[in-house]
Design a protein around this motif. Structure first.
Motif, PDB file in Angstrom:
ATOM      1  N   THR A  55       0.851  -1.176   0.000  1.00  0.00           N
ATOM      2  CA  THR A  55       0.000   0.000   0.000  1.00  0.00           C
ATOM      3  C   THR A  55       0.892   1.232   0.000  1.00  0.00           C
ATOM      4  OG1 THR A  55      -1.869   1.081   1.096  1.00  0.00           O
ATOM      5  CG2 THR A  55      -0.177   0.154   2.525  1.00  0.00           C
ATOM      6  N   TYR A  56       0.320   2.360  -0.237  1.00  0.00           N
ATOM      7  CA  TYR A  56       1.042   3.625  -0.155  1.00  0.00           C
ATOM      8  C   TYR A  56       0.576   4.358   1.090  1.00  0.00           C
ATOM      9  CZ  TYR A  56       3.032   2.872  -4.706  1.00  0.00           C
ATOM     10  OH  TYR A  56       3.759   2.355  -5.746  1.00  0.00           O
ATOM     11  N   VAL A  57       1.473   5.142   1.681  1.00  0.00           N
ATOM     12  CA  VAL A  57       1.154   5.898   2.877  1.00  0.00           C
ATOM     13  C   VAL A  57       1.703   7.312   2.743  1.00  0.00           C
ATOM     14  CG1 VAL A  57       1.041   3.919   4.437  1.00  0.00           C
ATOM     15  CG2 VAL A  57       3.229   5.053   4.056  1.00  0.00           C
ATOM     16  N   VAL A  58       1.098   8.211   3.492  1.00  0.00           N
ATOM     17  CA  VAL A  58       1.571   9.585   3.548  1.00  0.00           C
ATOM     18  C   VAL A  58       2.460   9.717   4.783  1.00  0.00           C
ATOM     19  CG1 VAL A  58       0.896  12.011   3.698  1.00  0.00           C
ATOM     20  CG2 VAL A  58      -0.545  10.398   2.438  1.00  0.00           C
TER      21      VAL A  58
ATOM     22  N   HIS B  73      -5.975   5.633   3.458  1.00  0.00           N
ATOM     23  CA  HIS B  73      -6.468   4.450   4.172  1.00  0.00           C
ATOM     24  C   HIS B  73      -5.793   3.229   3.542  1.00  0.00           C
ATOM     25  CE1 HIS B  73      -8.803   1.456   6.103  1.00  0.00           C
ATOM     26  NE2 HIS B  73      -9.584   2.359   6.694  1.00  0.00           N
ATOM     27  N   PRO B  74      -4.928   2.541   4.294  1.00  0.00           N
ATOM     28  CA  PRO B  74      -4.156   1.443   3.700  1.00  0.00           C
ATOM     29  C   PRO B  74      -4.986   0.257   3.236  1.00  0.00           C
ATOM     30  CG  PRO B  74      -3.725   1.614   6.060  1.00  0.00           C
ATOM     31  CD  PRO B  74      -4.574   2.784   5.684  1.00  0.00           C
ATOM     32  N   ASP B  75      -6.188   0.092   3.788  1.00  0.00           N
ATOM     33  CA  ASP B  75      -7.044  -1.013   3.353  1.00  0.00           C
ATOM     34  C   ASP B  75      -7.853  -0.667   2.109  1.00  0.00           C
ATOM     35  OD1 ASP B  75      -6.119  -2.473   5.532  1.00  0.00           O
ATOM     36  OD2 ASP B  75      -7.758  -1.785   6.821  1.00  0.00           O
ATOM     37  N   GLU B  76      -7.950   0.609   1.791  1.00  0.00           N
ATOM     38  CA  GLU B  76      -8.690   1.045   0.606  1.00  0.00           C
ATOM     39  C   GLU B  76      -7.776   1.262  -0.590  1.00  0.00           C
ATOM     40  OE1 GLU B  76     -10.812   4.534   1.804  1.00  0.00           O
ATOM     41  OE2 GLU B  76     -12.064   3.435   3.218  1.00  0.00           O
ATOM     42  N   CYS B  77      -6.511   1.539  -0.337  1.00  0.00           N
ATOM     43  CA  CYS B  77      -5.531   1.778  -1.395  1.00  0.00           C
ATOM     44  C   CYS B  77      -5.379   0.510  -2.243  1.00  0.00           C
ATOM     45  CB  CYS B  77      -4.196   2.154  -0.760  1.00  0.00           C
ATOM     46  SG  CYS B  77      -2.843   2.376  -1.926  1.00  0.00           S
ATOM     47  N   ILE B  78      -5.419   0.686  -3.555  1.00  0.00           N
ATOM     48  CA  ILE B  78      -5.300  -0.474  -4.451  1.00  0.00           C
ATOM     49  C   ILE B  78      -3.893  -0.614  -5.018  1.00  0.00           C
ATOM     50  CG2 ILE B  78      -7.753  -0.523  -5.043  1.00  0.00           C
ATOM     51  CD1 ILE B  78      -6.944   0.872  -7.743  1.00  0.00           C
TER      52      ILE B  78
ATOM     53  N   PRO C 163      11.893   0.692   4.074  1.00  0.00           N
ATOM     54  CA  PRO C 163      12.219   0.450   5.483  1.00  0.00           C
ATOM     55  C   PRO C 163      11.488   1.403   6.434  1.00  0.00           C
ATOM     56  CG  PRO C 163      14.217   0.552   4.146  1.00  0.00           C
ATOM     57  CD  PRO C 163      13.079   0.960   3.260  1.00  0.00           C
ATOM     58  N   ASP C 164      11.094   0.882   7.569  1.00  0.00           N
ATOM     59  CA  ASP C 164      10.496   1.653   8.663  1.00  0.00           C
ATOM     60  C   ASP C 164       9.155   2.308   8.321  1.00  0.00           C
ATOM     61  OD1 ASP C 164      12.799   1.054  10.249  1.00  0.00           O
ATOM     62  OD2 ASP C 164      13.858   2.715   9.274  1.00  0.00           O
ATOM     63  N   MET C 165       8.410   1.722   7.411  1.00  0.00           N
ATOM     64  CA  MET C 165       7.123   2.294   7.028  1.00  0.00           C
ATOM     65  C   MET C 165       5.960   1.750   7.856  1.00  0.00           C
ATOM     66  SD  MET C 165       7.172   4.676   4.785  1.00  0.00           S
ATOM     67  CE  MET C 165       8.759   5.410   5.015  1.00  0.00           C
TER      68      MET C 165
ATOM     69  N   PHE D 181      -0.230   4.808  11.409  1.00  0.00           N
ATOM     70  CA  PHE D 181      -0.608   6.217  11.519  1.00  0.00           C
ATOM     71  C   PHE D 181      -1.683   6.563  10.489  1.00  0.00           C
ATOM     72  CE2 PHE D 181      -0.156  10.658  10.344  1.00  0.00           C
ATOM     73  CZ  PHE D 181       0.029  11.315  11.547  1.00  0.00           C
ATOM     74  N   ASN D 182      -1.463   6.164   9.228  1.00  0.00           N
ATOM     75  CA  ASN D 182      -2.426   6.452   8.167  1.00  0.00           C
ATOM     76  C   ASN D 182      -3.757   5.759   8.435  1.00  0.00           C
ATOM     77  OD1 ASN D 182      -1.285   7.664   5.158  1.00  0.00           O
ATOM     78  ND2 ASN D 182       0.190   7.328   6.786  1.00  0.00           N
ATOM     79  N   ARG D 183      -3.714   4.532   8.918  1.00  0.00           N
ATOM     80  CA  ARG D 183      -4.953   3.807   9.227  1.00  0.00           C
ATOM     81  C   ARG D 183      -5.724   4.530  10.329  1.00  0.00           C
ATOM     82  NH1 ARG D 183      -3.256  -1.010   9.398  1.00  0.00           N
ATOM     83  NH2 ARG D 183      -4.240  -1.726   7.484  1.00  0.00           N
ATOM     84  N   LYS D 184      -5.044   4.884  11.397  1.00  0.00           N
ATOM     85  CA  LYS D 184      -5.696   5.540  12.536  1.00  0.00           C
ATOM     86  C   LYS D 184      -6.427   6.811  12.113  1.00  0.00           C
ATOM     87  CE  LYS D 184      -4.725   7.776  16.951  1.00  0.00           C
ATOM     88  NZ  LYS D 184      -3.708   8.057  17.979  1.00  0.00           N
TER      89      LYS D 184
END
Length: 112
Positions: free
Chosen positions: A2-5, A36-41, A61-63, A69-72
């Motif tokens: 997934t991608y995160v900010v 939202h990591p569960d919604e990211c395709i 690394p370290d993500m 954090f992104n999920r919360k």
């Protein structure tokens, strides 16, 4: 995957990414966005759109901390699908280190 900010979004909040997201998985806080990591395709179209280079794949690394954090915050903040102007001093804050500890606000944004 997934991608995160990450924290480089804080006090910049460029929204070029939300405009290209095909599944509307960005959520807006007062001074940053999250995915939202569960919604990211995992399509990756958002990553090159971020002028602040704040969007990263969770395979780096370290993500893990950023995935949590992104999920919360994506579960607490409103969805955003419309491009907005960046924060007024975005260029000043772009690339600054330690922004999470110095500036992060857990307040929701407007969404939209």
């Amino acid at each position: 995957m997934t991608y995160v900010v990450t924290d480089n979004c804080i006090n910049c909040k460029y929204t070029d990414c939300v405009e290209v997201c095909p599944v509307d998985c960005f959520y807006e806080g007062e001074n940053m966005l999250v995915i939202h990591p569960d919604e990211c395709i995992d399509c990756g179209v958002c990553e090159p759109e971020c002028p602040a280079d704040a969007i990263r794949p969770d395979t780096e690394p370290d993500m893990e901390v950023w995935v949590d954090f992104n999920r919360k915050y994506s579960e607490a903040w409103p969805v955003i699908v419309t491009k907005l102007d960046p924060m007024p001093e975005a260029e000043k804050y772009d690339g600054e280190t330690g922004k999470l500890e110095k500036y992060f606000s857990d307040k929701p944004g407007q969404g939209g």
